[in-house]
Design a protein around this motif. Structure first.
Motif, short mmCIF file in Angstrom:
data_model
loop_
_atom_site.label_atom_id
_atom_site.label_comp_id
_atom_site.label_asym_id
_atom_site.label_seq_id
_atom_site.Cartn_x
_atom_site.Cartn_y
_atom_site.Cartn_z
N ASP A 11 14.21 2.78 4.59
CA ASP A 11 13.23 2.67 3.50
C ASP A 11 12.04 1.82 3.95
O ASP A 11 10.89 2.17 3.70
N LEU A 12 12.33 0.71 4.58
CA LEU A 12 11.28 -0.18 5.07
C LEU A 12 10.42 0.52 6.12
O LEU A 12 9.19 0.45 6.10
N PHE A 13 11.06 1.25 7.03
CA PHE A 13 10.37 2.01 8.07
C PHE A 13 9.43 3.04 7.44
O PHE A 13 8.26 3.15 7.81
N ASN A 14 9.95 3.79 6.46
CA ASN A 14 9.13 4.81 5.80
C ASN A 14 7.96 4.18 5.04
O ASN A 14 6.86 4.72 5.02
N ASN A 15 8.20 3.03 4.42
CA ASN A 15 7.12 2.32 3.73
C ASN A 15 6.06 1.90 4.74
O ASN A 15 4.86 2.03 4.49
N ALA A 16 6.47 1.40 5.89
CA ALA A 16 5.53 0.99 6.94
C ALA A 16 4.68 2.19 7.38
O ALA A 16 3.46 2.08 7.54
N LEU A 17 5.32 3.34 7.56
CA LEU A 17 4.59 4.54 7.96
C LEU A 17 3.58 4.96 6.89
O LEU A 17 2.46 5.38 7.22
N GLU A 18 3.96 4.84 5.62
CA GLU A 18 3.03 5.16 4.54
C GLU A 18 1.83 4.22 4.53
O GLU A 18 0.69 4.66 4.35
N ARG A 19 2.07 2.94 4.72
CA ARG A 19 0.97 1.97 4.74
C ARG A 19 0.05 2.25 5.93
O ARG A 19 -1.17 2.18 5.82
N LEU A 20 0.64 2.54 7.09
CA LEU A 20 -0.18 2.85 8.27
C LEU A 20 -0.96 4.15 8.07
O LEU A 20 -2.10 4.26 8.53
N ASP A 21 -0.37 5.09 7.36
CA ASP A 21 -1.08 6.33 7.06
C ASP A 21 -2.28 6.04 6.14
O ASP A 21 -3.35 6.62 6.32
N ASP A 22 -2.11 5.14 5.19
CA ASP A 22 -3.23 4.72 4.32
C ASP A 22 -4.34 4.10 5.16
O ASP A 22 -5.52 4.39 4.96
N ILE A 23 -3.97 3.22 6.09
CA ILE A 23 -4.96 2.57 6.96
C ILE A 23 -5.66 3.62 7.82
O ILE A 23 -6.88 3.61 7.96
#
Length: 184
Positions: A11-23
């Motif tokens: 879950d944390l990994f997927n959240n990190a990927l989502e935040r990086l996708d936003d950036i």
């Protein structure tokens, strides 16, 4: 944004990927992009700090951000994301792609990120974050028989990451995230 509560390291990994996708979307597609803030001459440490700060600002209290946190054998991952409910952190290694050879980028993935920063039994998810400024147009392949453009470098590194995770039971997921800061 609707977000799932962090229950697992995945879950944390997927959240990190989502935040990086936003950036990534902000840098590459936004009318208010800050892509000109950095260049290939910017010290890598400054870019690492900027990414860490952006991840912190967009965390929405779903994780904490740690920079250069010392792990085993005095190694220091560029960025680690942690949450008290998850088993282990997500390690992020930041590289300015223009400054490295293909071999060095592959070593950053396999030896540095997976081999050093994900050594802990609880740390099983990693991201190689590549900032690209357009200075280097091609990378020599490992077999030295052809040249790779940046999209091919990303695809080849992700292929290596997938192979590595399939053949290494201590690493669950490795992802390549590339952000194009080039102004041309």
């Amino acid at each position: 944004y609707f977000e799932v509560e962090q229950k697992t390291a995945e879950d944390l990994f997927n959240n990190a990927l989502e935040r990086l996708d936003d950036i990534k979307n902000h840098i590459e597609k936004s009318d208010f992009s800050t892509r000109g803030r950095f260049s290939s001459e910017t010290p890598e440490e400054e870019i690492q700090k900027w990414f860490a700060d952006r991840l912190r600002l967009t965390s929405r209290s779903h994780y904490s951000v740690h920079r250069e946190e010392e792990v085993d054998r005095r190694k220091k991952p560029d960025i680690r994301l942690c949450h008290p409910n998850t088993e282990g952190p997500v390690g992020i290694e930041v590289k300015c792609a223009d400054s490295w050879t293909y071999r060095e980028l592959e070593d950053a993935l396999k030896l540095q990120l997976a081999g050093q920063y994900l050594r802990d039994i609880k740390s099983r998810h990693g991201i190689l974050l590549l900032a690209y400024f357009g200075r280097q147009k091609k990378w020599k392949s490992l077999d030295k028989n052809h040249w790779l453009r940046f999209p091919e470098v990303i695809a080849s590194l992700q292929k290596e990451a997938n192979f590595f995770t399939r053949n290494n039971r201590d690493v669950s997921q490795l992802r390549i995230v590339a952000i194009d800061f080039s102004t041309a």
